[in-house]
Design an enzyme around this catalytic site. Structure first.
Site, PDB file in Angstrom:
ATOM      1  N   GLY A 101     -63.570 -11.196 -40.820  1.00 46.69           N
ATOM      2  CA  GLY A 101     -62.486 -11.546 -39.676  1.00 46.69           C
ATOM      3  C   GLY A 101     -62.311 -12.994 -39.581  1.00 46.69           C
ATOM      4  O   GLY A 101     -61.654 -13.360 -38.526  1.00 46.69           O
ATOM      5  N   HIS A 158     -52.950 -18.241 -27.922  1.00 43.36           N
ATOM      6  CA  HIS A 158     -54.595 -17.846 -27.697  1.00 43.36           C
ATOM      7  C   HIS A 158     -55.036 -18.724 -26.588  1.00 43.36           C
ATOM      8  O   HIS A 158     -54.488 -19.605 -26.427  1.00 43.36           O
ATOM      9  CB  HIS A 158     -55.247 -18.329 -29.056  1.00 43.36           C
ATOM     10  CG  HIS A 158     -54.754 -17.247 -30.179  1.00 43.36           C
ATOM     11  ND1 HIS A 158     -53.775 -17.067 -30.955  1.00 43.36           N
ATOM     12  CD2 HIS A 158     -55.349 -15.845 -30.575  1.00 43.36           C
ATOM     13  CE1 HIS A 158     -53.688 -15.833 -31.861  1.00 43.36           C
ATOM     14  NE2 HIS A 158     -54.843 -15.306 -31.510  1.00 43.36           N
ATOM     15  N   LYS A 162     -59.584 -21.930 -28.957  1.00 42.89           N
ATOM     16  CA  LYS A 162     -59.385 -21.692 -30.383  1.00 42.89           C
ATOM     17  C   LYS A 162     -59.106 -22.948 -31.198  1.00 42.89           C
ATOM     18  O   LYS A 162     -58.531 -23.604 -30.866  1.00 42.89           O
ATOM     19  CB  LYS A 162     -58.105 -20.915 -30.683  1.00 42.89           C
ATOM     20  CG  LYS A 162     -57.920 -20.239 -32.091  1.00 42.89           C
ATOM     21  CD  LYS A 162     -56.878 -19.067 -31.830  1.00 42.89           C
ATOM     22  CE  LYS A 162     -56.668 -18.524 -33.354  1.00 42.89           C
ATOM     23  NZ  LYS A 162     -57.794 -18.301 -34.112  1.00 42.89           N
TER      24      LYS A 162
END
Length: 271
Positions: A101, A158, A162
């Site tokens: 991921g 986000h 991030k």
């Protein structure tokens, strides 16, 4: 007694690592057998349950991936590109499923996964959610149906911690749009607007990134034409959905032929 799948998790102290550990503990089909952290981290040598503020669970955090995956059938990895490549080599040597991921991987880094994929199942996706992968399919189909009279813009939001932009999901959506139009994303990507940029170039696929607060993840794909706009949207409100998707991928990969797969394959949506 039903046999469980042994899971090892990398980056265990991180937000996603801990979420994965909790989701594995709640899944009767799985057992957490390994937990990896970077060398020098405070959690190294500690029982994971205690390190997470709960009761001991017998899983000792280690910086040695070989030790962590000794009893595992899958390793789940939301870390950094360099670490992911190292974990891919270890997973291939052990012949276990590697669920990736990790975002922010370059084209060259992704290409390096071809070698370990000769000996192991690698499931890599910019986003593990069912909804986002459906959005990817829709983006490809809409892009194929509309010509360059419609500008494509991908807007992603986000949380303020991030570190990469555009997000891995935004890039995945951009790839889908480019595929739908039969072009190479690298040739039409526009993500660096600042100052006097001039008019938008026909056929470009634009990216806009928003960072703020604790936003889990929001993605809009806008097709803007003269007098009309089509907007496809996905909003994530709970990051546990990414963890659950990764666990689904780990189970799906058991017994598959070695190779590179994505979440569309896992969900039976591959074309």
């Amino acid at each position: 007694m039903t046999q469980t799948t042994g899971i090892a998790i990398t980056g265990i102290s991180g937000r996603m690592g801990q979420m994965l550990a909790r989701e594995v503990a709640a899944n009767p089909k799985m057992q957490l057998v390994g937990a990896v952290e970077r060398s020098g981290h405070d959690w190294i040598g500690q029982d994971l349950g205690g390190a997470m503020g709960g009761t001991a669970n017998g899983v000792i955090v280690t910086d040695d991936v070989a030790t962590a995956i000794a009893d595992a059938q899958a390793i789940i990895d939301f870390t950094t590109p360099a670490s992911t490549l190292a974990f891919a080599a270890a997973a291939a040597k052990a012949g276990i499923v590697h669920v990736i991921g990790t975002t922010g991987m370059s084209t060259a880094e992704i290409a390096q996964l071809k070698e370990p994929a000769r000996n192991a199942v690698i499931v890599r996706a910019g986003n593990m959610s069912l909804g986002v992968n459906l959005l990817t399919l829709l983006t490809r189909k809409v892009a194929a149906a509309l010509d360059e009279d419609f500008d494509i813009e991908i807007i992603e939001s986000h949380h303020n911690q991030k570190v990469d932009a555009p997000s891995g999901t935004a890039l995945m959506l951009g790839e889908a749009a480019a595929e739908g139009r039969g072009v190479n994303l690298a040739d039409v990507s526009d993500s660096g607007r600042d100052g006097i940029t001039g008019a938008r170039k026909r056929g470009d696929i634009g990216f806009s990134a928003i960072r703020g607060g604790d936003i889990v993840g929001e993605h809009d794909v806008m097709f803007a034409g003269a007098g009309e706009r089509i907007i496809l949207r996905h909003v994530a409100s709970d990051r546990a959905l990414f963890a659950r998707g990764a666990l689904k991928a780990a189970l799906w990969g058991q017994g598959r032929e070695a190779g590179e797969y994505d979440m569309l394959d896992v969900l039976g949506l591959g074309e």
